[in-house]
Scaffold this motif. Sequence first.
Motif, PDB file in Angstrom:
ATOM      1  N   VAL A  75       7.712  -2.644 -21.774  1.00 27.32           N
ATOM      2  CA  VAL A  75       8.729  -3.838 -21.614  1.00 27.32           C
ATOM      3  C   VAL A  75       6.882  -4.579 -21.019  1.00 27.32           C
ATOM      4  CG1 VAL A  75       9.602  -5.231 -19.821  1.00 27.32           C
ATOM      5  CG2 VAL A  75      10.049  -3.205 -20.627  1.00 27.32           C
ATOM      6  N   CYS A  76       6.586  -6.255 -21.458  1.00 26.68           N
ATOM      7  CA  CYS A  76       6.092  -6.274 -20.833  1.00 26.68           C
ATOM      8  C   CYS A  76       6.084  -8.285 -20.150  1.00 26.68           C
ATOM      9  CB  CYS A  76       5.060  -7.229 -22.375  1.00 26.68           C
ATOM     10  SG  CYS A  76       4.708  -5.292 -23.332  1.00 26.68           S
ATOM     11  N   ASN A  77       5.237  -8.312 -19.700  1.00 25.35           N
ATOM     12  CA  ASN A  77       5.641  -9.725 -18.335  1.00 25.35           C
ATOM     13  C   ASN A  77       5.318 -10.744 -19.557  1.00 25.35           C
ATOM     14  OD1 ASN A  77       4.818 -12.113 -17.577  1.00 25.35           O
ATOM     15  ND2 ASN A  77       4.072 -11.500 -15.505  1.00 25.35           N
ATOM     16  N   GLY A  78       6.213 -10.997 -19.997  1.00 24.10           N
ATOM     17  CA  GLY A  78       6.322 -12.689 -20.778  1.00 24.10           C
ATOM     18  C   GLY A  78       4.796 -13.183 -21.390  1.00 24.10           C
ATOM     19  N   ASP A  79       4.333 -13.687 -20.146  1.00 30.61           N
ATOM     20  CA  ASP A  79       2.897 -14.337 -20.242  1.00 30.61           C
ATOM     21  C   ASP A  79       1.895 -13.293 -20.989  1.00 30.61           C
ATOM     22  OD1 ASP A  79       4.553 -16.679 -18.960  1.00 30.61           O
ATOM     23  OD2 ASP A  79       3.822 -16.004 -16.746  1.00 30.61           O
TER      24      ASP A  79
ATOM     25  N   LEU B 181      10.001  -5.017 -26.712  1.00 28.81           N
ATOM     26  CA  LEU B 181       8.977  -4.445 -27.691  1.00 28.81           C
ATOM     27  C   LEU B 181       9.080  -3.217 -28.151  1.00 28.81           C
ATOM     28  CD1 LEU B 181       5.652  -6.456 -27.358  1.00 28.81           C
ATOM     29  CD2 LEU B 181       7.181  -7.615 -28.298  1.00 28.81           C
ATOM     30  N   THR B 182      10.090  -3.646 -29.425  1.00 28.50           N
ATOM     31  CA  THR B 182      10.797  -2.054 -29.853  1.00 28.50           C
ATOM     32  C   THR B 182       9.917  -1.858 -31.278  1.00 28.50           C
ATOM     33  OG1 THR B 182      12.659  -2.302 -29.112  1.00 28.50           O
ATOM     34  CG2 THR B 182      12.464  -0.889 -30.480  1.00 28.50           C
ATOM     35  N   GLY B 183       9.396  -0.770 -31.590  1.00 26.15           N
ATOM     36  CA  GLY B 183       9.212  -0.212 -32.739  1.00 26.15           C
ATOM     37  C   GLY B 183       9.703   0.393 -34.426  1.00 26.15           C
ATOM     38  N   PRO B 184       8.457  -0.081 -35.290  1.00 28.61           N
ATOM     39  CA  PRO B 184       7.771   0.352 -35.521  1.00 28.61           C
ATOM     40  C   PRO B 184       7.347  -1.229 -35.575  1.00 28.61           C
ATOM     41  CG  PRO B 184       8.706   0.736 -37.560  1.00 28.61           C
ATOM     42  CD  PRO B 184       9.488   0.339 -36.182  1.00 28.61           C
TER      43      PRO B 184
ATOM     44  N   VAL C  84       4.755   4.907  -8.375  1.00 27.19           N
ATOM     45  CA  VAL C  84       3.601   4.898  -8.250  1.00 27.19           C
ATOM     46  C   VAL C  84       3.529   3.044  -8.230  1.00 27.19           C
ATOM     47  CG1 VAL C  84       1.655   3.829 -10.745  1.00 27.19           C
ATOM     48  CG2 VAL C  84       2.833   6.131 -10.463  1.00 27.19           C
ATOM     49  N   PHE C  85       2.260   2.952  -7.109  1.00 24.86           N
ATOM     50  CA  PHE C  85       3.369   1.403  -6.505  1.00 24.86           C
ATOM     51  C   PHE C  85       1.615   0.928  -7.342  1.00 24.86           C
ATOM     52  CE2 PHE C  85       4.433   4.550  -3.758  1.00 24.86           C
ATOM     53  CZ  PHE C  85       5.754   3.842  -3.108  1.00 24.86           C
ATOM     54  N   THR C  86       2.448  -1.009  -7.735  1.00 29.80           N
ATOM     55  CA  THR C  86       1.128  -1.789  -8.394  1.00 29.80           C
ATOM     56  C   THR C  86       1.166  -2.882  -7.823  1.00 29.80           C
ATOM     57  OG1 THR C  86       2.870  -2.534 -10.349  1.00 29.80           O
ATOM     58  CG2 THR C  86       1.542  -0.475 -10.179  1.00 29.80           C
ATOM     59  N   ASP C  87       0.649  -4.107  -8.020  1.00 32.46           N
ATOM     60  CA  ASP C  87       0.956  -5.119  -7.348  1.00 32.46           C
ATOM     61  C   ASP C  87       1.473  -6.181  -8.803  1.00 32.46           C
ATOM     62  OD1 ASP C  87       0.903  -8.212  -6.884  1.00 32.46           O
ATOM     63  OD2 ASP C  87      -2.365  -8.304  -6.736  1.00 32.46           O
ATOM     64  N   PRO C  88       2.851  -6.799  -8.478  1.00 32.10           N
ATOM     65  CA  PRO C  88       3.887  -7.451  -9.646  1.00 32.10           C
ATOM     66  C   PRO C  88       3.185  -7.981 -10.547  1.00 32.10           C
ATOM     67  CG  PRO C  88       4.674  -6.581  -7.441  1.00 32.10           C
ATOM     68  CD  PRO C  88       3.403  -6.553  -7.580  1.00 32.10           C
ATOM     69  N   ALA C  89       2.222  -8.814  -9.517  1.00 31.17           N
ATOM     70  CA  ALA C  89       1.612 -10.012 -10.155  1.00 31.17           C
ATOM     71  C   ALA C  89       0.594  -9.610 -10.953  1.00 31.17           C
ATOM     72  CB  ALA C  89       0.868 -11.327  -9.458  1.00 31.17           C
ATOM     73  N   ASN C  90      -0.179  -8.188 -10.632  1.00 32.70           N
ATOM     74  CA  ASN C  90      -1.184  -7.807 -12.062  1.00 32.70           C
ATOM     75  C   ASN C  90      -0.676  -6.248 -13.222  1.00 32.70           C
ATOM     76  OD1 ASN C  90      -3.613  -9.371 -10.804  1.00 32.70           O
ATOM     77  ND2 ASN C  90      -3.086  -8.096  -9.418  1.00 32.70           N
ATOM     78  N   THR C  91       0.674  -6.544 -12.957  1.00 32.93           N
ATOM     79  CA  THR C  91       1.450  -5.440 -14.250  1.00 32.93           C
ATOM     80  C   THR C  91       1.710  -5.881 -14.920  1.00 32.93           C
ATOM     81  OG1 THR C  91       1.897  -4.595 -11.711  1.00 32.93           O
ATOM     82  CG2 THR C  91       3.057  -3.673 -14.232  1.00 32.93           C
ATOM     83  N   VAL C  92       1.499  -6.018 -15.877  1.00 30.15           N
ATOM     84  CA  VAL C  92       1.096  -6.520 -17.763  1.00 30.15           C
ATOM     85  C   VAL C  92       2.141  -6.243 -18.266  1.00 30.15           C
ATOM     86  CG1 VAL C  92      -0.142  -6.813 -19.686  1.00 30.15           C
ATOM     87  CG2 VAL C  92      -1.265  -7.012 -17.484  1.00 30.15           C
ATOM     88  N   ALA C  93       2.527  -4.217 -18.159  1.00 27.24           N
ATOM     89  CA  ALA C  93       3.087  -3.162 -19.616  1.00 27.24           C
ATOM     90  C   ALA C  93       3.947  -2.236 -18.631  1.00 27.24           C
ATOM     91  CB  ALA C  93       3.273  -3.456 -20.352  1.00 27.24           C
ATOM     92  N   TRP C  94       5.024  -1.763 -19.628  1.00 27.22           N
ATOM     93  CA  TRP C  94       4.806   0.013 -19.033  1.00 27.22           C
ATOM     94  C   TRP C  94       6.527   0.352 -19.708  1.00 27.22           C
ATOM     95  CZ3 TRP C  94       5.897  -5.065 -16.105  1.00 27.22           C
ATOM     96  CH2 TRP C  94       7.622  -5.671 -16.068  1.00 27.22           C
ATOM     97  N   SER C  95       6.711   1.330 -19.804  1.00 24.42           N
ATOM     98  CA  SER C  95       7.472   2.157 -20.736  1.00 24.42           C
ATOM     99  C   SER C  95       8.606   1.228 -20.082  1.00 24.42           C
ATOM    100  CB  SER C  95       7.136   3.473 -20.596  1.00 24.42           C
ATOM    101  OG  SER C  95       8.302   3.907 -21.427  1.00 24.42           O
ATOM    102  N   ASN C  96       9.775   1.736 -21.205  1.00 25.58           N
ATOM    103  CA  ASN C  96      11.104   1.102 -20.551  1.00 25.58           C
ATOM    104  C   ASN C  96      11.984   1.986 -19.975  1.00 25.58           C
ATOM    105  OD1 ASN C  96      11.688   2.661 -23.317  1.00 25.58           O
ATOM    106  ND2 ASN C  96      13.681   1.783 -24.141  1.00 25.58           N
ATOM    107  N   THR C  97      11.157   2.966 -19.805  1.00 28.41           N
ATOM    108  CA  THR C  97      12.326   4.378 -19.540  1.00 28.41           C
ATOM    109  C   THR C  97      11.840   3.954 -17.830  1.00 28.41           C
ATOM    110  OG1 THR C  97      10.209   6.180 -20.431  1.00 28.41           O
ATOM    111  CG2 THR C  97      11.526   5.757 -20.523  1.00 28.41           C
ATOM    112  N   LEU C  98      11.122   3.239 -17.208  1.00 29.79           N
ATOM    113  CA  LEU C  98      11.078   2.777 -16.300  1.00 29.79           C
ATOM    114  C   LEU C  98      12.155   2.093 -15.483  1.00 29.79           C
ATOM    115  CD1 LEU C  98       7.374   3.611 -16.297  1.00 29.79           C
ATOM    116  CD2 LEU C  98       8.527   4.960 -15.454  1.00 29.79           C
ATOM    117  N   LYS C  99      11.916   1.977 -14.401  1.00 34.48           N
ATOM    118  CA  LYS C  99      12.920   0.987 -13.861  1.00 34.48           C
ATOM    119  C   LYS C  99      12.127   0.635 -12.655  1.00 34.48           C
ATOM    120  CE  LYS C  99      16.052   1.634 -16.853  1.00 34.48           C
ATOM    121  NZ  LYS C  99      15.846   1.264 -17.893  1.00 34.48           N
TER     122      LYS C  99
END
Length: 103
Positions: free
Chosen positions: A13-17, A49-52, A74-89
Amino acid sequence: VIPFYLKEKETIVCNGDDVLAFENNVKWDIKMIKGIGGIGAGGLTNVNLTGPGWCAITAHFDPVLLTVSKGNPVFTDPANTVAWSNTLKPKLKLDLALKWIVG
């Protein structure tokens, strides 16, 4: 620019921008971010985005890869989080102080 290969049925999962490019065999799905928190987190959409296939996303600096395990969030700044696994919520937590509002 960060190029990476997604295996069959692997999803990120990626930020659309931050989505730059992907091969035409990569499946994609745009999801609207719900709530004001999502808008404040840096965008209105996420892209699944789903492969292959090969993909490329952008980042302003060298990315940091954080390992997440059950019971250790894990805690991140949402404005700087670019992508994550689709298994994370991801969950958005606002922590506003009066000093931040007043200045």
